[in-house]
Design a protein around this motif. Structure first.
Motif, mmCIF file in Angstrom:
data_model
loop_
_atom_site.group_PDB
_atom_site.id
_atom_site.type_symbol
_atom_site.label_atom_id
_atom_site.label_comp_id
_atom_site.label_asym_id
_atom_site.label_seq_id
_atom_site.Cartn_x
_atom_site.Cartn_y
_atom_site.Cartn_z
ATOM 1 N N LEU A 67 37.215 23.195 40.798
ATOM 2 C CA LEU A 67 37.983 23.754 41.910
ATOM 3 C C LEU A 67 38.472 22.641 42.833
ATOM 4 C CD1 LEU A 67 36.072 26.957 43.143
ATOM 5 C CD2 LEU A 67 38.294 26.836 42.035
ATOM 6 N N THR A 70 47.035 33.784 41.857
ATOM 7 C CA THR A 70 45.590 33.966 41.712
ATOM 8 C C THR A 70 45.227 34.497 40.335
ATOM 9 O OG1 THR A 70 45.504 34.470 44.076
ATOM 10 C CG2 THR A 70 43.541 34.984 42.786
ATOM 11 N N SER A 78 41.159 32.259 40.659
ATOM 12 C CA SER A 78 40.248 31.886 41.738
ATOM 13 C C SER A 78 40.935 32.142 43.064
ATOM 14 C CB SER A 78 39.840 30.417 41.633
ATOM 15 O OG SER A 78 39.099 30.035 42.764
ATOM 16 N N SER A 91 39.528 31.732 45.789
ATOM 17 C CA SER A 91 39.112 30.628 46.661
ATOM 18 C C SER A 91 40.119 29.486 46.590
ATOM 19 C CB SER A 91 37.724 30.123 46.240
ATOM 20 O OG SER A 91 36.762 31.130 46.352
ATOM 21 N N THR A 93 42.483 38.241 41.973
ATOM 22 C CA THR A 93 41.162 37.778 41.554
ATOM 23 C C THR A 93 40.394 38.838 40.776
ATOM 24 O OG1 THR A 93 39.213 36.571 42.346
ATOM 25 C CG2 THR A 93 39.831 38.536 43.572
ATOM 26 N N ILE A 110 33.084 29.317 34.384
ATOM 27 C CA ILE A 110 33.000 30.746 34.709
ATOM 28 C C ILE A 110 32.377 31.512 33.547
ATOM 29 C CG2 ILE A 110 34.380 32.848 35.019
ATOM 30 C CD1 ILE A 110 36.260 31.265 36.775
ATOM 31 N N THR A 113 27.786 36.430 45.656
ATOM 32 C CA THR A 113 29.142 35.858 45.641
ATOM 33 C C THR A 113 29.254 34.693 46.613
ATOM 34 O OG1 THR A 113 30.014 38.061 45.131
ATOM 35 C CG2 THR A 113 31.594 36.399 45.836
ATOM 36 N N GLN A 172 30.296 31.502 45.000
ATOM 37 C CA GLN A 172 31.632 31.203 45.502
ATOM 38 C C GLN A 172 32.728 31.696 44.565
ATOM 39 O OE1 GLN A 172 32.233 27.234 47.023
ATOM 40 N NE2 GLN A 172 30.114 27.000 47.613
ATOM 41 N N SER A 173 32.481 32.797 43.905
ATOM 42 C CA SER A 173 33.511 33.370 43.039
ATOM 43 C C SER A 173 33.234 34.846 42.804
ATOM 44 C CB SER A 173 33.563 32.640 41.691
ATOM 45 O OG SER A 173 34.453 33.307 40.815
ATOM 46 N N SER A 217 35.134 36.594 41.053
ATOM 47 C CA SER A 217 35.501 36.802 39.653
ATOM 48 C C SER A 217 34.255 36.814 38.772
ATOM 49 C CB SER A 217 36.454 35.703 39.170
ATOM 50 O OG SER A 217 37.668 35.734 39.875
ATOM 51 N N THR A 244 33.102 36.514 48.973
ATOM 52 C CA THR A 244 34.056 35.492 48.540
ATOM 53 C C THR A 244 34.802 34.858 49.703
ATOM 54 O OG1 THR A 244 35.737 35.048 46.843
ATOM 55 C CG2 THR A 244 36.100 36.953 48.247
#
Length: 369
Positions: free
Chosen positions: A30, A66, A71, A73, A104, A211, A249, A253-254, A256, A287
């Motif tokens: 990222l 996205t 992502s 983020s 997302t 992921i 989450t 930090q995702s 997804s 998120t």
């Protein structure tokens, strides 16, 4: 007995190390993607994201970008950087944030399609996967007109940001000075690689691979034999399910990932849709937390757009989690969509292609004519 305990300890250590390594790759990819875009794409990204001031087109630009990079983020951080640098007005960026929330959700929907060979599981998987979609779509249906006509989210976020009395303590580009392990690694790569597109491709491959690995590891852990107690503890009440989605989450930090790993539990019927929905809503809140905390070190404009992301999800949560009847709508329509897709498989594929790719590209293209 001692051997069994030792094996469990080894399994825990292996789990922690695997997750930590995958998370490191995820966060690194990222950061590499964002850093590379900032090097080669400040002007390019501004041109792409600022092709129009039409809020409807902005909504679908945020959705499409996205959906492609998977992502929110990343896409949100790019939007924050552009707003902070003065390349885009806050009002024009708000619909893109809404679109990013919708984009997302693609991952969990795609994951649900992998159950296509089992009719019963496929029906449940689709219902679980699209519940995230429907929550965000319904929230957009309510909040987009309010933003379009009255700038509700823009004004509210500016008001909240002003309370914190943020001062413009940044360099002219609106970015913080770079530091940390990722910065040394990515700085070296950016300086060494002449063709920056290679770094973008590398970041994308690493992002998607991490992921998939995290999703597989956590999903296997959650669906294991000792899983019943876990489900009983965390999914027996709405607030617990909501809290789990939020914390998990915020840590990973995702959204997804966290919404994708719940699909197998919904597909097999181990957890009812009504108990999964608060978890998904919590994931939407989680998120936004990392970007929100990071924005406190940036300008008031950056904090404002990060607050838009948070407030959008918070208001949607208050509406569809706590208001009677409305809190049943996402679950009801998800279940109906699951039944319809189980009967006509092509609907699931057409839904993904149309909502996430064909419609946004068509509107963007028509706007350029």
């Amino acid at each position: 007995m001692e051997g069994s305990t030792t094996q469990k300890q080894l399994n825990v250590v292996q789990f922690v190390l695997s997750i930590s390594l995958a998370l490191f790759v995820f966060l690194w990819s990222l950061d590499l993607m964002t850093s590379t875009f900032q090097v080669i794409g400040n002007e390019t990204v501004i041109k792409v994201l600022s092709v129009t001031s039409n809020p409807f087109i902005s909504l679908f630009i945020g959705l499409f970008i996205t959906a492609v990079i998977q992502s929110s983020s990343t896409s949100t951080s790019l939007i924050v950087a552009i707003v902070a640098s003065g390349g885009m007005a806050l009002e024009n960026a708000v619909p893109m944030i809404m679109g990013a929330n919708m984009g997302t959700t693609l991952t969990s929907t795609i994951v649900s399609l992998t159950y296509i060979t089992d009719n019963k599981e496929f029906k449940n998987a689709i219902a679980t996967g699209v519940m995230h979609d429907f929550f965000n779509i319904m929230t957009v249906i309510i909040l987009f007109p309010l933003e379009y006509y009255y700038h509700v989210l823009s004004k509210l976020s500016i008001l909240v940001a002003s309370i914190f009395n943020q001062s413009p303590n940044l360099n002219p580009t609106g970015q913080e000075s770079r530091f940390g392990l990722f910065d040394y690694i990515n700085g070296f790569l950016i300086d060494s690689v002449a063709y920056k597109a290679i770094l973008v491709i590398l970041a994308c491959i690493s992002l998607f691979a991490s992921i998939k690995i995290i999703s597989k590891i956590i999903s296997k852990r959650m669906i294991g034999g000792s899983d019943d107690r876990f489900q009983e503890v965390f999914f027996n009440k709405r607030l617990k399910s909501f809290g789990l989605g939020t914390m998990l989450t915020a840590g990973i930090q995702s959204s997804s990932i966290t919404t994708s790993i719940i699909v197998p539990l919904g597909a097999t019927g181990k957890i009812h849709l009504g108990k999964i929905f608060p978890y998904i809503v919590g994931a939407n809140i989680g998120t936004t937390i990392t970007a929100l905390i990071a924005a406190f070190n940036k300008s008031e404009a950056a904090l404002s757009i990060a607050l838009v992301h948070f407030l959008f999800n918070l208001i949607g949560t208050l509406i569809f989690l706590f208001i009677p009847y409305l809190n049943k709508l996402p679950i009801l329509y998800s279940r109906k969509f699951g039944l319809m897709t189980a009967q006509y498989r092509v609907i699931g594929f057409f839904y993904i292609l149309f909502v996430f790719f064909i419609l946004p590209l068509a509107l963007i293209f028509l706007n350029r004519l």
